[in-house]
Design an enzyme around this catalytic site. Sequence first.
Site, PDB file in Angstrom:
ATOM      1  N   LYS A 297       0.851  -1.210   0.000  1.00  0.00           N
ATOM      2  CA  LYS A 297       0.000   0.000   0.000  1.00  0.00           C
ATOM      3  C   LYS A 297       0.877   1.247   0.000  1.00  0.00           C
ATOM      4  O   LYS A 297       0.710   2.146  -0.821  1.00  0.00           O
ATOM      5  CB  LYS A 297      -0.891  -0.014   1.234  1.00  0.00           C
ATOM      6  CG  LYS A 297      -1.515   1.325   1.597  1.00  0.00           C
ATOM      7  CD  LYS A 297      -2.450   1.254   2.767  1.00  0.00           C
ATOM      8  CE  LYS A 297      -1.791   1.426   4.073  1.00  0.00           C
ATOM      9  NZ  LYS A 297      -1.472   2.801   4.459  1.00  0.00           N
ATOM     10  N   ASN A 298       1.846   1.291   0.939  1.00  0.00           N
ATOM     11  CA  ASN A 298       2.582   2.542   1.136  1.00  0.00           C
ATOM     12  C   ASN A 298       3.575   2.833   0.019  1.00  0.00           C
ATOM     13  O   ASN A 298       3.947   3.986  -0.191  1.00  0.00           O
ATOM     14  CB  ASN A 298       3.261   2.547   2.506  1.00  0.00           C
ATOM     15  CG  ASN A 298       2.217   2.607   3.619  1.00  0.00           C
ATOM     16  OD1 ASN A 298       1.041   2.913   3.361  1.00  0.00           O
ATOM     17  ND2 ASN A 298       2.613   2.290   4.831  1.00  0.00           N
TER      18      ASN A 298
ATOM     19  N   ASP B  65       4.042   0.025  12.251  1.00  0.00           N
ATOM     20  CA  ASP B  65       2.812  -0.610  11.753  1.00  0.00           C
ATOM     21  C   ASP B  65       2.702  -2.061  12.201  1.00  0.00           C
ATOM     22  O   ASP B  65       1.665  -2.698  11.996  1.00  0.00           O
ATOM     23  CB  ASP B  65       2.762  -0.549  10.218  1.00  0.00           C
ATOM     24  CG  ASP B  65       2.714   0.891   9.726  1.00  0.00           C
ATOM     25  OD1 ASP B  65       3.016   1.120   8.538  1.00  0.00           O
ATOM     26  OD2 ASP B  65       2.406   1.787  10.534  1.00  0.00           O
TER      27      ASP B  65
ATOM     28  N   CYS C 274      -5.558  11.942  11.817  1.00  0.00           N
ATOM     29  CA  CYS C 274      -6.139  10.606  11.953  1.00  0.00           C
ATOM     30  C   CYS C 274      -5.902  10.151  13.395  1.00  0.00           C
ATOM     31  O   CYS C 274      -5.232  10.813  14.158  1.00  0.00           O
ATOM     32  CB  CYS C 274      -5.537   9.638  10.946  1.00  0.00           C
ATOM     33  SG  CYS C 274      -3.896   9.151  11.352  1.00  0.00           S
TER      34      CYS C 274
ATOM     35  N   ARG D 139      -0.600  14.075  12.647  1.00  0.00           N
ATOM     36  CA  ARG D 139      -0.046  13.908  11.303  1.00  0.00           C
ATOM     37  C   ARG D 139       0.295  15.253  10.651  1.00  0.00           C
ATOM     38  O   ARG D 139      -0.266  15.634   9.636  1.00  0.00           O
ATOM     39  CB  ARG D 139      -1.006  13.111  10.421  1.00  0.00           C
ATOM     40  CG  ARG D 139      -1.532  11.852  11.031  1.00  0.00           C
ATOM     41  CD  ARG D 139      -0.452  10.881  11.492  1.00  0.00           C
ATOM     42  NE  ARG D 139       0.298  10.282  10.405  1.00  0.00           N
ATOM     43  CZ  ARG D 139      -0.130   9.252   9.702  1.00  0.00           C
ATOM     44  NH1 ARG D 139      -1.298   8.741   9.942  1.00  0.00           N
ATOM     45  NH2 ARG D 139       0.609   8.755   8.752  1.00  0.00           N
TER      46      ARG D 139
HETATM   47  C1  EPZ Z   1       4.220   6.617   6.821  1.00  0.00           C
HETATM   48  O1  EPZ Z   1       3.416   7.626   7.397  1.00  0.00           O
HETATM   49  C2  EPZ Z   1       3.283   5.439   6.603  1.00  0.00           C
HETATM   50  N1  EPZ Z   1       2.211   5.832   5.703  1.00  0.00           N
HETATM   51  C3  EPZ Z   1       2.688   5.007   7.941  1.00  0.00           C
HETATM   52  O2  EPZ Z   1       1.858   3.873   7.696  1.00  0.00           O
HETATM   53  C4  EPZ Z   1       3.836   4.618   8.864  1.00  0.00           C
HETATM   54  O3  EPZ Z   1       3.304   4.252  10.110  1.00  0.00           O
HETATM   55  C5  EPZ Z   1       4.785   5.820   9.014  1.00  0.00           C
HETATM   56  O4  EPZ Z   1       5.265   6.240   7.724  1.00  0.00           O
HETATM   57  C6  EPZ Z   1       6.002   5.484   9.861  1.00  0.00           C
HETATM   58  O5  EPZ Z   1       6.683   4.409   9.287  1.00  0.00           O
HETATM   59  C7  EPZ Z   1       2.448   5.852   4.372  1.00  0.00           C
HETATM   60  O6  EPZ Z   1       3.552   5.588   3.915  1.00  0.00           O
HETATM   61  C8  EPZ Z   1       1.296   6.221   3.505  1.00  0.00           C
HETATM   62  P1  EPZ Z   1       6.073   9.997   8.977  1.00  0.00           P
HETATM   63  P2  EPZ Z   1       3.960   9.131   7.423  1.00  0.00           P
HETATM   64  O7  EPZ Z   1       5.962  11.232   8.149  1.00  0.00           O
HETATM   65  O8  EPZ Z   1       4.895   9.351   6.319  1.00  0.00           O
HETATM   66  C9  EPZ Z   1       6.106  13.379  12.299  1.00  0.00           C
HETATM   67  C10 EPZ Z   1      -0.159   2.679   7.718  1.00  0.00           C
HETATM   68  O9  EPZ Z   1      -0.857   2.171   8.608  1.00  0.00           O
HETATM   69  N2  EPZ Z   1       6.037  14.366  11.196  1.00  0.00           N
HETATM   70  O10 EPZ Z   1       7.215   9.083   8.750  1.00  0.00           O
HETATM   71  O11 EPZ Z   1       2.806  10.033   7.536  1.00  0.00           O
HETATM   72  C11 EPZ Z   1       4.849  12.518  12.368  1.00  0.00           C
HETATM   73  O12 EPZ Z   1       3.843  13.162  13.112  1.00  0.00           O
HETATM   74  C12 EPZ Z   1       0.449   4.045   7.934  1.00  0.00           C
HETATM   75  O13 EPZ Z   1       0.104   2.143   6.615  1.00  0.00           O
HETATM   76  C13 EPZ Z   1       6.026  15.723  11.513  1.00  0.00           C
HETATM   77  O14 EPZ Z   1       6.044  16.097  12.680  1.00  0.00           O
HETATM   78  O15 EPZ Z   1       4.763   9.143   8.767  1.00  0.00           O
HETATM   79  C14 EPZ Z   1       5.362  11.267  13.048  1.00  0.00           C
HETATM   80  O16 EPZ Z   1       5.363  11.463  14.453  1.00  0.00           O
HETATM   81  C15 EPZ Z   1       0.131   4.602   9.311  1.00  0.00           C
HETATM   82  N3  EPZ Z   1       5.976  16.631  10.494  1.00  0.00           N
HETATM   83  C16 EPZ Z   1       6.793  11.157  12.547  1.00  0.00           C
HETATM   84  O17 EPZ Z   1       7.145  12.448  12.029  1.00  0.00           O
HETATM   85  C17 EPZ Z   1       5.954  16.256   9.181  1.00  0.00           C
HETATM   86  O18 EPZ Z   1       5.943  17.134   8.290  1.00  0.00           O
HETATM   87  C18 EPZ Z   1       6.955  10.121  11.423  1.00  0.00           C
HETATM   88  O19 EPZ Z   1       5.927  10.390  10.497  1.00  0.00           O
HETATM   89  C19 EPZ Z   1       5.961  14.861   8.881  1.00  0.00           C
HETATM   90  C20 EPZ Z   1       6.017  13.952   9.903  1.00  0.00           C
END
Ligand code: EPZ
Length: 420
Positions: A22-23, A306, A116, A121
């Site tokens: 998916k991702n 995840d 979410c 997010r």
């Molecule tokens: C990706 O989410 C995945 N989603 C998530 O899978 C996965 O849990 C996550 O990476 C961590 O591995 C997809 O790829 C579509 P991050 P993402 O940006 O990219 C903070 C699933 O169930 N952050 O790596 O949104 C954020 O809040 C999903 O398939 C900021 O603060 O996660 C988090 O605490 C759930 N500012 C941390 O960084 C930003 O601009 C990591 O988030 C971006 C992120």
Amino acid sequence: MAKFIINGGKKLSGEIAVSGAKNSALAVLPATLLLDGPSTIRNLPDIADIKRKLELMRELGAQVDRQGSTVTIDPASLSKTELNPGLHQKVRTSFLLAGPVVVKLGQIDFPYPGGCVIGKRPIDFILEGFRALGVEIEDHSDGYKLVGKKLRGGKIVFPRVTVTGTEALMTLAVRTPGTTTLINAAMEPEIPALAEFLNSCGARISGAGTSTIFIEGVDHLSGGTFDVIPDRIEAGTFAIMGAATNSHIKVTNVVPEHLETLWGLLKRANVKFELAKDFVEILPHDKMVAIPKDIVTHEYPGLATDLQAPMTVLMTQAQGNSLIFETIFEGRLFYIDSLNSMGADILMCDPHRVLVTGPTKLSGSKLASPDIRAGIALVIAGLIAHGQTEIDNIYQIDRGYERIEQRLQKLGADIKRVEG
Ligand code: EPZ
């Protein structure tokens, strides 16, 4: 609202194949809009998030034709510079469309992204990165206007590793004049997969899969073909499911190298399994043992956040105390009460840590799925539990797991979907 009805306490058997990731698909699909020709993407999972992403791309004017798990995308007719708020807020990664639209059409109006349940997010790192490459960002009452008339390469240091942030900036930078360097970049397998696809279309990306990525902007990118990589989270989830029900199952279409940390933890828990080139075979074990302190989620190649919820369910069946530490998100432990209502013994130490004492007998209960991964963890708990478990809000599970009840039925699970 549809729900799952599970009669648990049975062992599983047989084979289950892992779908396309998916991702990875959610990152590659928007990138096709950057290209100056049509692309073919194969092995797409048939899940809600992918359907919505394709709808958003059609909304923007791209030609999108889907035949089963293959989709062809022609961005030649891309014309709209605003996203449909209703659709956009349902897919967190819709901001991955922003870069390609800014490159092709010069600007995009972008509603505030939906949050979410697992956390607010934010996208602040992404907006800062866009600014560093010359995108002007106006913050309006209901969203942003991004204008990219004078893009230029630059250095971007992510304060924290962000998967979709790395993907968003990589996608923009490939068509931004000059050199862009991404520092503290994500290393998840979806990143090298995206880079490989873009490079096959003429991009000049190096270092993808490491924490520093170099991108030379180019004027032209041809269309291309991409086979979506196997979903490591599905693979890990099914392996855990086999261990949690003490079953003998074979999980196929697996890239074992994507799950090294998980295999190490399963071995520590005395789970019996065999790894081969593209499958893992889970075997019955005599007794699982707790993992006292090392179930800690971490950016790749650490334990994927995840897989945290499925691992917690697994540890309810292990002898001893296991501390589970969720380091990435602040809202990813809400499902603990549901497990305790089934008979688990889990203490919430703080918003990021739980202490699991096992083994505990689980009994069926009425539950609701809070998010994709906690949802599948509740399915695993229902398969372990004696008696009937009802899981509501299964839309969340459908977002991440294709036709899951049909695939589990083939493993002998007594699970059915009840509509309405
Ligand atoms: C990706 O989410 C995945 N989603 C998530 O899978 C996965 O849990 C996550 O990476 C961590 O591995 C997809 O790829 C579509 P991050 P993402 O940006 O990219 C903070 C699933 O169930 N952050 O790596 O949104 C954020 O809040 C999903 O398939 C900021 O603060 O996660 C988090 O605490 C759930 N500012 C941390 O960084 C930003 O601009 C990591 O988030 C971006 C992120």
